[in-house]
Design a protein around this motif. Sequence first.
Motif, PDB file in Angstrom:
ATOM      1  N   TYR A  52       0.845  -1.211   0.000  1.00 15.28           N
ATOM      2  CA  TYR A  52       0.000   0.000   0.000  1.00 15.28           C
ATOM      3  C   TYR A  52       0.874   1.254   0.000  1.00 15.28           C
ATOM      4  CZ  TYR A  52      -3.471   3.403   1.590  1.00 15.28           C
ATOM      5  OH  TYR A  52      -4.277   4.509   1.709  1.00 15.28           O
ATOM      6  N   TYR A  53       1.912   1.249   0.835  1.00  6.53           N
ATOM      7  CA  TYR A  53       2.787   2.426   0.923  1.00  6.53           C
ATOM      8  C   TYR A  53       3.599   2.616  -0.357  1.00  6.53           C
ATOM      9  CZ  TYR A  53       6.744   5.332   2.235  1.00  6.53           C
ATOM     10  OH  TYR A  53       7.715   6.314   2.245  1.00  6.53           O
ATOM     11  N   CYS A  54       4.216   1.543  -0.846  1.00  4.25           N
ATOM     12  CA  CYS A  54       5.086   1.663  -2.032  1.00  4.25           C
ATOM     13  C   CYS A  54       4.303   2.099  -3.260  1.00  4.25           C
ATOM     14  CB  CYS A  54       5.789   0.332  -2.299  1.00  4.25           C
ATOM     15  SG  CYS A  54       6.998  -0.133  -1.043  1.00  4.25           S
ATOM     16  N   MET A  55       3.142   1.516  -3.479  1.00  4.11           N
ATOM     17  CA  MET A  55       2.360   1.885  -4.654  1.00  4.11           C
ATOM     18  C   MET A  55       1.731   3.259  -4.497  1.00  4.11           C
ATOM     19  SD  MET A  55       3.205  -0.431  -6.552  1.00  4.11           S
ATOM     20  CE  MET A  55       2.364   0.297  -7.953  1.00  4.11           C
ATOM     21  N   GLY A  56       1.480   3.665  -3.253  1.00  7.32           N
ATOM     22  CA  GLY A  56       1.029   5.042  -3.028  1.00  7.32           C
ATOM     23  C   GLY A  56       2.092   6.040  -3.435  1.00  7.32           C
ATOM     24  N   GLN A  57       3.359   5.698  -3.171  1.00 11.89           N
ATOM     25  CA  GLN A  57       4.465   6.555  -3.599  1.00 11.89           C
ATOM     26  C   GLN A  57       4.538   6.629  -5.118  1.00 11.89           C
ATOM     27  OE1 GLN A  57       4.989   8.032  -0.450  1.00 11.89           O
ATOM     28  NE2 GLN A  57       7.059   8.198  -1.254  1.00 11.89           N
ATOM     29  N   TRP A  58       4.352   5.487  -5.794  1.00 15.15           N
ATOM     30  CA  TRP A  58       4.393   5.474  -7.259  1.00 15.15           C
ATOM     31  C   TRP A  58       3.241   6.279  -7.842  1.00 15.15           C
ATOM     32  CZ3 TRP A  58       1.068   3.180 -10.970  1.00 15.15           C
ATOM     33  CH2 TRP A  58       1.561   3.225 -12.280  1.00 15.15           C
ATOM     34  N   LEU A  59       2.060   6.121  -7.298  1.00 13.90           N
ATOM     35  CA  LEU A  59       0.897   6.856  -7.799  1.00 13.90           C
ATOM     36  C   LEU A  59       1.044   8.354  -7.565  1.00 13.90           C
ATOM     37  CD1 LEU A  59      -1.994   4.475  -6.648  1.00 13.90           C
ATOM     38  CD2 LEU A  59      -1.314   4.967  -9.010  1.00 13.90           C
ATOM     39  N   GLY A  60       1.908   8.721  -6.624  1.00 12.90           N
ATOM     40  CA  GLY A  60       2.144  10.141  -6.363  1.00 12.90           C
ATOM     41  C   GLY A  60       2.751  10.868  -7.555  1.00 12.90           C
ATOM     42  N   ASN A  61       3.269  10.116  -8.545  1.00 14.20           N
ATOM     43  CA  ASN A  61       3.799  10.739  -9.757  1.00 14.20           C
ATOM     44  C   ASN A  61       2.697  11.258 -10.668  1.00 14.20           C
ATOM     45  OD1 ASN A  61       6.569  10.253  -9.244  1.00 14.20           O
ATOM     46  ND2 ASN A  61       6.306   8.122  -9.837  1.00 14.20           N
ATOM     47  N   PHE A  62       1.462  10.862 -10.413  1.00  6.17           N
ATOM     48  CA  PHE A  62       0.341  11.257 -11.259  1.00  6.17           C
ATOM     49  C   PHE A  62      -0.523  12.276 -10.538  1.00  6.17           C
ATOM     50  CE2 PHE A  62       1.631   7.109 -12.705  1.00  6.17           C
ATOM     51  CZ  PHE A  62       1.495   7.163 -14.079  1.00  6.17           C
ATOM     52  N   ALA A  63      -0.839  13.362 -11.238  1.00  6.48           N
ATOM     53  CA  ALA A  63      -1.759  14.336 -10.666  1.00  6.48           C
ATOM     54  C   ALA A  63      -3.174  13.768 -10.616  1.00  6.48           C
ATOM     55  CB  ALA A  63      -1.739  15.628 -11.492  1.00  6.48           C
ATOM     56  N   TYR A  64      -3.478  12.849 -11.534  1.00  5.36           N
ATOM     57  CA  TYR A  64      -4.789  12.210 -11.594  1.00  5.36           C
ATOM     58  C   TYR A  64      -4.558  10.705 -11.493  1.00  5.36           C
ATOM     59  CZ  TYR A  64      -5.913  16.829 -13.355  1.00  5.36           C
ATOM     60  OH  TYR A  64      -6.030  18.183 -13.491  1.00  5.36           O
ATOM     61  N   ARG A  65      -5.093  10.112 -10.447  1.00  7.02           N
ATOM     62  CA  ARG A  65      -4.742   8.727 -10.175  1.00  7.02           C
ATOM     63  C   ARG A  65      -5.869   8.014  -9.440  1.00  7.02           C
ATOM     64  NH1 ARG A  65      -1.764  12.187  -6.903  1.00  7.02           N
ATOM     65  NH2 ARG A  65      -2.161  12.010  -4.668  1.00  7.02           N
ATOM     66  N   ILE A  66      -5.759   6.703  -9.413  1.00  2.00           N
ATOM     67  CA  ILE A  66      -6.703   5.882  -8.666  1.00  2.00           C
ATOM     68  C   ILE A  66      -6.297   5.857  -7.194  1.00  2.00           C
ATOM     69  CG2 ILE A  66      -7.175   4.434 -10.676  1.00  2.00           C
ATOM     70  CD1 ILE A  66      -5.380   2.274  -9.303  1.00  2.00           C
ATOM     71  N   ASP A  67      -7.176   5.333  -6.367  1.00  2.77           N
ATOM     72  CA  ASP A  67      -6.847   5.069  -4.973  1.00  2.77           C
ATOM     73  C   ASP A  67      -6.434   3.607  -4.828  1.00  2.77           C
ATOM     74  OD1 ASP A  67      -7.505   7.664  -4.089  1.00  2.77           O
ATOM     75  OD2 ASP A  67      -9.645   7.124  -4.052  1.00  2.77           O
ATOM     76  N   VAL A  68      -5.600   3.336  -3.842  1.00  5.53           N
ATOM     77  CA  VAL A  68      -5.249   1.943  -3.544  1.00  5.53           C
ATOM     78  C   VAL A  68      -6.393   1.379  -2.704  1.00  5.53           C
ATOM     79  CG1 VAL A  68      -3.538   0.389  -2.562  1.00  5.53           C
ATOM     80  CG2 VAL A  68      -2.803   2.542  -3.585  1.00  5.53           C
ATOM     81  N   GLU A  69      -7.314   0.700  -3.366  1.00  7.64           N
ATOM     82  CA  GLU A  69      -8.523   0.227  -2.701  1.00  7.64           C
ATOM     83  C   GLU A  69      -8.268  -1.079  -1.965  1.00  7.64           C
ATOM     84  OE1 GLU A  69     -12.249   1.356  -5.200  1.00  7.64           O
ATOM     85  OE2 GLU A  69     -10.669   0.812  -6.626  1.00  7.64           O
ATOM     86  N   TRP A  70      -9.115  -1.333  -0.963  1.00 12.14           N
ATOM     87  CA  TRP A  70      -8.923  -2.497  -0.091  1.00 12.14           C
ATOM     88  C   TRP A  70      -9.017  -3.817  -0.858  1.00 12.14           C
ATOM     89  CZ3 TRP A  70     -12.778  -6.108   0.060  1.00 12.14           C
ATOM     90  CH2 TRP A  70     -14.045  -5.704  -0.400  1.00 12.14           C
ATOM     91  N   TRP A  71      -9.889  -3.849  -1.874  1.00 15.68           N
ATOM     92  CA  TRP A  71     -10.100  -5.110  -2.584  1.00 15.68           C
ATOM     93  C   TRP A  71      -8.853  -5.559  -3.348  1.00 15.68           C
ATOM     94  CZ3 TRP A  71      -9.339  -5.460  -7.739  1.00 15.68           C
ATOM     95  CH2 TRP A  71      -9.438  -4.300  -8.507  1.00 15.68           C
ATOM     96  N   ILE A  72      -7.976  -4.588  -3.702  1.00  9.51           N
ATOM     97  CA  ILE A  72      -6.729  -4.958  -4.385  1.00  9.51           C
ATOM     98  C   ILE A  72      -5.846  -5.764  -3.444  1.00  9.51           C
ATOM     99  CG2 ILE A  72      -4.630  -4.043  -5.452  1.00  9.51           C
ATOM    100  CD1 ILE A  72      -6.256  -1.638  -6.383  1.00  9.51           C
ATOM    101  N   LEU A  73      -5.753  -5.306  -2.199  1.00 14.34           N
ATOM    102  CA  LEU A  73      -4.945  -6.022  -1.207  1.00 14.34           C
ATOM    103  C   LEU A  73      -5.554  -7.388  -0.905  1.00 14.34           C
ATOM    104  CD1 LEU A  73      -4.311  -3.051   1.274  1.00 14.34           C
ATOM    105  CD2 LEU A  73      -2.967  -3.725  -0.721  1.00 14.34           C
ATOM    106  N   VAL A  74      -6.884  -7.438  -0.823  1.00 16.05           N
ATOM    107  CA  VAL A  74      -7.560  -8.704  -0.543  1.00 16.05           C
ATOM    108  C   VAL A  74      -7.362  -9.683  -1.701  1.00 16.05           C
ATOM    109  CG1 VAL A  74      -9.805  -9.811  -0.212  1.00 16.05           C
ATOM    110  CG2 VAL A  74      -9.267  -7.683   0.997  1.00 16.05           C
ATOM    111  N   THR A  75      -7.475  -9.173  -2.937  1.00 17.55           N
ATOM    112  CA  THR A  75      -7.301 -10.033  -4.109  1.00 17.55           C
ATOM    113  C   THR A  75      -5.910 -10.656  -4.136  1.00 17.55           C
ATOM    114  OG1 THR A  75      -8.866  -8.723  -5.406  1.00 17.55           O
ATOM    115  CG2 THR A  75      -7.329 -10.098  -6.631  1.00 17.55           C
ATOM    116  N   ALA A  76      -4.878  -9.828  -3.902  1.00 18.15           N
ATOM    117  CA  ALA A  76      -3.506 -10.330  -3.896  1.00 18.15           C
ATOM    118  C   ALA A  76      -3.316 -11.356  -2.777  1.00 18.15           C
ATOM    119  CB  ALA A  76      -2.524  -9.184  -3.746  1.00 18.15           C
ATOM    120  N   SER A  77      -3.938 -11.106  -1.624  1.00 16.22           N
ATOM    121  CA  SER A  77      -3.808 -12.027  -0.493  1.00 16.22           C
ATOM    122  C   SER A  77      -4.475 -13.365  -0.786  1.00 16.22           C
ATOM    123  CB  SER A  77      -4.430 -11.394   0.759  1.00 16.22           C
ATOM    124  OG  SER A  77      -3.804 -10.163   1.063  1.00 16.22           O
TER     125      SER A  77
END
Length: 804
Positions: free
Chosen positions: A749-774
């Motif tokens: 969540y933290y690392c991809m939040g840093q990557w998304l910070g490069n975009f002025a317009y971006r998605i949110d790191v939603e909970w279901w993404i973490l659940v899906t990967a798990s």
Amino acid sequence: MIENYLKVAWRNMLKHPLNTGLNIFGLTLGLVSCILMMLYVVDELSYDRFHSRAERIFRINTYAKFGGTEQDLAETPDPIGPTLKNDFPQVEAYVRFFTQNGSRLVRKGNEYLEEPRTVFADSTLFKVFDLPVRSGNPETALVRPNSVVITESTAKKYFGSTDAVGKTVEVDKSPYYVSAVIQDIPSNSHFHFDFIFPMSGLDYGWGNFLTTNFNTYILLKDGVDHRIFDKNLATVITKYIYPQAKELLKLKSPEDFNRGDTRFQFNLTALTDIHLRSNRRGEIEANGNMQFVSIFTAVAIFVLLIACINFMNLSTARSTARAKEVGVRKVLGTSRSSLIGQFMTESIFTAALSLVLAGGLTWLAIPFFNQIAAKELSIRYLVNPYVVSVFVCLPVLVGLLAGSYPAFFLSGFKPIAMLKTNTGNPAGKNSFRDILVVFQFITCIMLMIGTIIIYRQLSYIQTKNLGFNKEQILIIDGARALGEHTESFKNEFMGLPGVTSGTVSGFLPISPSLRNGQTLARQADRSPENMFDTQSWVVDVDYIKTMGMKIVKGRGFSRGFGSDENGIIINQSLAKLLGYPDPVGHLLYSGDPGQKPFTVIGVVEDFHYESLRSNIGPLFFSLGTHPDRMAFRVDAGASPAVLKQAEKLWKAAATGAPFQYRFMDEAFDAMYRTEQRVGEVAVIFAVVAILIACMGLFGLATYMADQRRREIGIRKVLGANPSEIVSLLSSDFLKPVLIAILIACPLGYYCMGQWLGNFAYRIDVEWWILVTASLLAIFIALLTVSFQSLKAALTNPVKSLQNE
């Protein structure tokens, strides 16, 4: 002794082919992945380092902020280079590039080819950069206005050989003689030019310190500290820029440039930092991203570590098969150090075999990897002294790393327990192996999270409302080749079936396209607090309709209004910056006092004219013609027929000029090709990491099932059914996976939040993404261990208990 170690190692490898194959295959995959990613990283870090004076070359940047807008530019005013050379003895040389003329039409036989990589450069080019001259005199190559320097591949393209000096080439219907032929500029350079024209041949209003159109580089003398020299740049503003800006901007003192919300500064960027650490407006080419380099470095290390962990788990899984061998050797007097030496030799030998295979597979994989990563890596990258030394040391390092735990684990068995039970590892905790599995799955889960988010962000970019309709727009490049036939070609094209509208303009909301900054003022006095920077695009009457843009206030351009000559249409961002309830009818003043004021006639809905990494800035349209490109909206399904007819019209109107076209949606996607490549590479290495981790888990499952075979036999005798046995064994493997999930989810969540910070317009790191990967990680773990669990559960208990 070493010879004996190797013989024993070879016999054990042949005796257990499945275990050997898994070990070698796992290490080979990890090594191939690591080598490919490190080649990518080395290539990215090597940009512009081939210049012998690279550490002394710096580019000058311009930062300007006033009136609520700011610009961070890779460009400078034209006099900055000569001024620094004249005023500061620390500057050895300077060179400027002017790239805003875009593509040029070059004649080859009876046809014209469009050449996009052209530039004007100072005659000092070869004093600053190492561009080896194959023929010609570098001292005079860029002096005469009607001369041109070309690359070797360009010379072969137009003359059939590199012997081109003194020959003539026709550019934009004007003759230029070839003054020099240079070696092709390496791929790891932040600029690539095929035609270099002398700056003396550029028609430009020289000496203006208030316009920024040149990429300027300086070569500092040996021993000069650039951090100290950087402070001298402020004196240029006081001495040269303030006198020109004083009357125009109503300044009272030089300090007004850096007071309140007003800033005007120059700064330096090291040549070797441009590719990875510079993303300013006016870059010559799209640069890389240091964040991606860091990610790839980390992934390379982690994949190799996963492979080593896999080796450890598979080696310990086979420990029981060698317990009696170790017991006999200990009883016969073999020391523990000798046993450790034996096992470490086996590990290094296995790693060496894996490395040989990895070298061959890397050679085969490089073309495929180049295609995905858009690189020009080759096997020669692997034969330089540094890489060779790493290759020599790698088997030893990997062997020591991967074999250390098995060596100490196996050599520590007690001989009595070994010879009595054929296993020297009494029941006990396997905490270290669990830690290894946890580490493997942390990496795998983070890679899965990263891959999902990258593709989600790319999908968001492709489906977001951009403020214009990029679908079904055909772009024709090089429209200036039509000359006086431009308007007639447009009208004929508009008459084709399936064509609904068309426009002539070089300014398009995709890259690469023309961009033009301009300074405006709210009031006629042009004081700093009233001035701001904005984009100024020249478009025709049909531009807004063709682009599918929306007028939200006022009106668009019209042929029926003579006043549109000085009328402008502003975007919502500029309207917000002005602060007027209704900006329609208001006057805006150019930074040039001699120019008539503009009248706002309409407001267009905000549209993205840069990538979604940047916020939408202020912009206005003015009415005119800029015949660099054409764009036509074509009905779906009509494109093939339209293209066929369009080519005929083009050949009739622009004799000899190439018919070059593209579709806007494809050009838009190209703006995010870097992210697409990173996503594809991430998927590949995520799969590799998961595969290697599964092999390690398979090894651990084999080990655990073997360790608990008597327990399983007793449970079955006492009435346990196979499903209960499978559930029992599987639950043990889920524990480290669940721990990995608890650690990997917040990290991902933290690392991809840093990557998304490069975009002025971006998605949110939603909970279901973490659940899906798990859940995916749990599924993969259960699938991996199910085979061994079922095998153990279905084994006849008589076989497990026959020696009891």
